[in-house]
Design a protein around this motif. Structure first.
Motif, mmCIF file in Angstrom:
data_model
loop_
_atom_site.group_PDB
_atom_site.id
_atom_site.type_symbol
_atom_site.label_atom_id
_atom_site.label_comp_id
_atom_site.label_asym_id
_atom_site.label_seq_id
_atom_site.Cartn_x
_atom_site.Cartn_y
_atom_site.Cartn_z
ATOM 1 N N ASP B 265 17.115 66.593 -5.611
ATOM 2 C CA ASP B 265 15.953 65.769 -5.932
ATOM 3 C C ASP B 265 15.882 64.556 -5.013
ATOM 4 N N ASP B 266 17.038 63.952 -4.764
ATOM 5 C CA ASP B 266 17.046 62.763 -3.902
ATOM 6 C C ASP B 266 16.712 63.139 -2.453
ATOM 7 N N LEU B 267 17.288 64.234 -1.962
ATOM 8 C CA LEU B 267 16.970 64.674 -0.593
ATOM 9 C C LEU B 267 15.488 65.029 -0.480
ATOM 10 N N CYS B 268 14.948 65.611 -1.543
ATOM 11 C CA CYS B 268 13.537 65.985 -1.582
ATOM 12 C C CYS B 268 12.651 64.742 -1.441
ATOM 13 N N ALA B 269 12.982 63.699 -2.160
ATOM 14 C CA ALA B 269 12.215 62.455 -2.072
ATOM 15 C C ALA B 269 12.307 61.872 -0.667
ATOM 16 N N GLN B 270 13.479 62.011 -0.027
ATOM 17 C CA GLN B 270 13.626 61.524 1.347
ATOM 18 C C GLN B 270 12.775 62.345 2.317
ATOM 19 N N LEU B 271 12.719 63.652 2.104
ATOM 20 C CA LEU B 271 11.875 64.501 2.956
ATOM 21 C C LEU B 271 10.405 64.137 2.794
ATOM 22 N N GLN B 272 9.982 63.938 1.552
ATOM 23 C CA GLN B 272 8.582 63.572 1.291
ATOM 24 C C GLN B 272 8.228 62.257 1.979
ATOM 25 N N ALA B 273 9.129 61.288 1.879
ATOM 26 C CA ALA B 273 8.837 59.960 2.424
ATOM 27 C C ALA B 273 8.768 59.957 3.946
ATOM 28 N N ASP B 274 9.361 60.992 4.580
ATOM 29 C CA ASP B 274 9.394 61.045 6.041
ATOM 30 C C ASP B 274 8.564 62.216 6.573
ATOM 31 N N ALA B 275 7.675 62.750 5.740
ATOM 32 C CA ALA B 275 6.876 63.909 6.153
ATOM 33 C C ALA B 275 5.935 63.531 7.286
ATOM 34 N N GLU B 276 5.537 64.555 8.057
ATOM 35 C CA GLU B 276 4.687 64.317 9.226
ATOM 36 C C GLU B 276 3.386 63.623 8.839
ATOM 37 N N GLY B 277 3.156 62.481 9.434
ATOM 38 C CA GLY B 277 1.887 61.782 9.251
ATOM 39 C C GLY B 277 1.716 61.104 7.909
ATOM 40 N N VAL B 278 2.768 61.070 7.096
ATOM 41 C CA VAL B 278 2.613 60.548 5.735
ATOM 42 C C VAL B 278 2.191 59.082 5.727
#
Lengths: 400, 400
Positions: B265-278
């Motif tokens: 869950d924590d890694l997922c939140a990190q991926l979301q926060a660094d997604a392309e163009g976010v």
């Protein structure tokens, strides 16, 4: 259709027995034209319609579906500047009141008309009630305008535009002396689901409702249903086909079907060319699927893939993204048997890239992607566009 | 997990019994780090893995799926700078040769290892063969580096980055003296399908393969499987969980599952926060569906809708687009019973807009969309992002 002449003018008033008008009724704050009327003078009033498959249907869609169950369709009133979707019981009453007002104005003019003979189409922002004072005053004005003798297909086509930059019209003059006309609007929220925009088709050919319905469903399934700009399906999509029978000619069902298909196909190409943010007109053709339906699913998977669409915006022959997209289809494929080509240049075959695959020139405005699955006779083509900065701009800076 | 400490450093080398390294092997033209190794020193070598459900699977995915069928997983070699997908039989031989080289280097160092104990992960552009001279020289170098005593979780996390702007790591220290660590990469081509990125999780807890597998599948289904940036599913997605057992502690399956879930869950939140163009971190929660699966389908429909995503980029509370998206779900809904809220403010209820619906403030970086279907107990949450100019730029100007 080689013996038939296709023009892009007059539109719904090209066939005999139809009048139309378009005015600025003040529904749009900009003062641009926003109200259109298409009127069938007869002698026939047969019609067919297809509507959005979205479960969230706008009030005018629900109204017009009821109208189509009746025997006659006299008139279609269309407004831009507001979709009248998700507006509750009040919104449905607004649609009903609009149809009543059109019927009353036509009756006053001397054509006895009931509200149940008037279809209503709306397009624009979802969720706001229409300014009914302006709509009702506009209805009176537009019927007077039309009664004054205007054959206003062009004006009607302009009045239904939203983010469209050009009006879309078509007129097919058949060698046997009957005509099919049409107009369309739609630039975004375009995805297949019977039909995905407002389209009114008219013909002076004689045909019963069942024949019209068959011709229209077949044509929309092959055209509007395969135009997918953004995978987003509108709440207001409506395609209507009205027959006046004024030519007194009854074409064969095959001739009628061919004409309806050709008109829909041409309007579809016009919609694609004017889609929101378009810089590339893209066709995705999938061949060699087990069945046509499978090919269509695969073509849509590719046409809706944001990474494919951004790559094409960049004129980048990034065929790997096409493979990744097709790999998500819900039926079994064999990646090693797939071939992919861009604008006729093979880029992937036998599980590996072809020489020169990264150098294919995609700088032009038209891009053809062909994916051969090599597992059967099924094939389908979907029209789409690239995903550009302009698309993002138009849909983030503008509440539509 | 309240008695457990969560940190975002060390990552895969936080648990006892693991070493890692990351180097620049010259695979990327930029000279940035591009090769990572995670090594399990034992005494246990149990492991579990989940892989992309895309039918177009990269060579390293097909190789690693075979490795996971064996009894032991000793090491994972990961490269960025090339996905080694759609590269034909030669590409698969490259993956095999890489695993052989890792096994040989580890054996030479004194740890007898077979190629079938080495998982391989690759990420980058689809369709190009890897520069094997650089990969093989890099393998020798990275094993020497690691053998030199480096505990290089941070370096490994950096070496697997592609369009990521920051490395993603997590370390969970359980009160019972065992630890779970992890690293992840992924910024685009993120869509649910078991997992959608490269992730390596490590633990010093003792657990058999079946327990690891159950904990990993449950966690990925609730986390990575519900992160949907662009609806595009990669050919290379891999999530691995390795146990060294070095803590000599066997946690209860429940404790292990909770830890794996929290780390994912924590890694997922990190991926979301660094997604392309976010520019916006968006969560879509659907409640009141007939079943959780239906809620998940509806949440994904909304999360993938380009018009919803562009509106959120523009901080526009355009709830009509949410309704239009949810209207396309493949099960029956009743639009009049749906309620929608943005950041806690109700915007649509009883079939019509709520007062102030157009004035909800979405200018912040976090947006929560909640859709209540009011037809059952099912619920699900999906993480996504907005669709921005930067997303278009990154994916059109950069072949990835």
């Amino acid at each position: 259709m080689t013996q038939t002449k296709l023009l892009r003018e007059q539109g719904v008033t090209a066939p005999a027995g139809f009048r139309a008008a378009g005015i600025a009724a003040g529904i749009k704050a900009s003062g641009a034209p926003d109200l259109a009327l298409v009127f069938n003078e007869g002698p026939d009033y047969t019609a067919a319609g297809v509507f959005t498959s979205n479960q969230v249907k706008a009030a005018p869609v629900r109204w017009s579906q009821q109208v189509l169950k009746g025997a006659r369709l006299r008139a279609v009133i269309l407004n831009s500047g507001g979709a009248n979707a998700c507006t509750g019981p009040g919104g449905f009453q607004d649609t009903h009141a609009t149809a009543e007002a059109v019927a009353a104005a036509l009756s006053e003019w001397g054509t006895e008309t009931g509200a149940v003979e008037v279809a209503v189409c709306s397009t624009g922002l979802i969720g706001d009630r229409l300014p009914m004072d302006k709509v009702l005053a506009g209805v009176t004005e537009i019927v007077h305008e039309m009664a004054g003798g205007l054959v206003g297909g062009d004006e009607a086509a302009r009045a239904i535009m939203t983010t469209d930059t050009v009006p879309k019209q078509v007129a097919l003059h058949h060698k046997d002396n009957w005509t099919l006309g049409g107009m369309a609007k739609g630039a975004g929220m375009l995805a297949p689901s019977l039909a995905t925009m407002l389209v009114v088709l008219t013909t002076d050919a004689k045909a019963d409702a069942a024949t019209l319905d068959k011709a229209l469903r077949r044509a929309t399934a092959l055209t509007f249903d395969r135009l997918d700009i953004d995978g987003s399906c509108s709440t207001n999509d409506t395609v209507l086909l009205l027959s006046s029978g004024a030519s007194e000619i009854t074409p064969s069902p095959e001739d009628l079907e061919a004409a309806v298909l050709a008109a829909c196909d041409d309007l579809c190409a016009q919609l694609q060319a004017d889609a929101e943010g378009v810089t590339k007109r893209v066709t995705i053709t999938v061949t060699g699927a087990g069945a046509d339906d499978d090919a269509l699913i695969a073509a849509r998977c590719i046409a809706r893939d944001s990474l494919v669409k951004t790559a094409l915006f960049g004129s980048d022959p990034n065929w790997g993204r096409v493979l990744a997209a097709v790999g998500m289809v819900p039926f079994t494929i064999d990646p090693d048997r797939i071939t992919v080509s861009f604008n006729g240049s093979p880029v992937f075959s036998d599980g590996a890239p072809m020489p020169g695959a990264r150098e294919v020139d995609l700088s032009g405005a038209d891009i053809h992607v062909v994916v051969e699955l090599n597992q059967g006779p099924g094939q389908a083509m979907v029209r789409t566009t690239d995903l550009s900065h302009a698309y993002v701009e138009e849909n983030s800076a503008y509440s539509s």
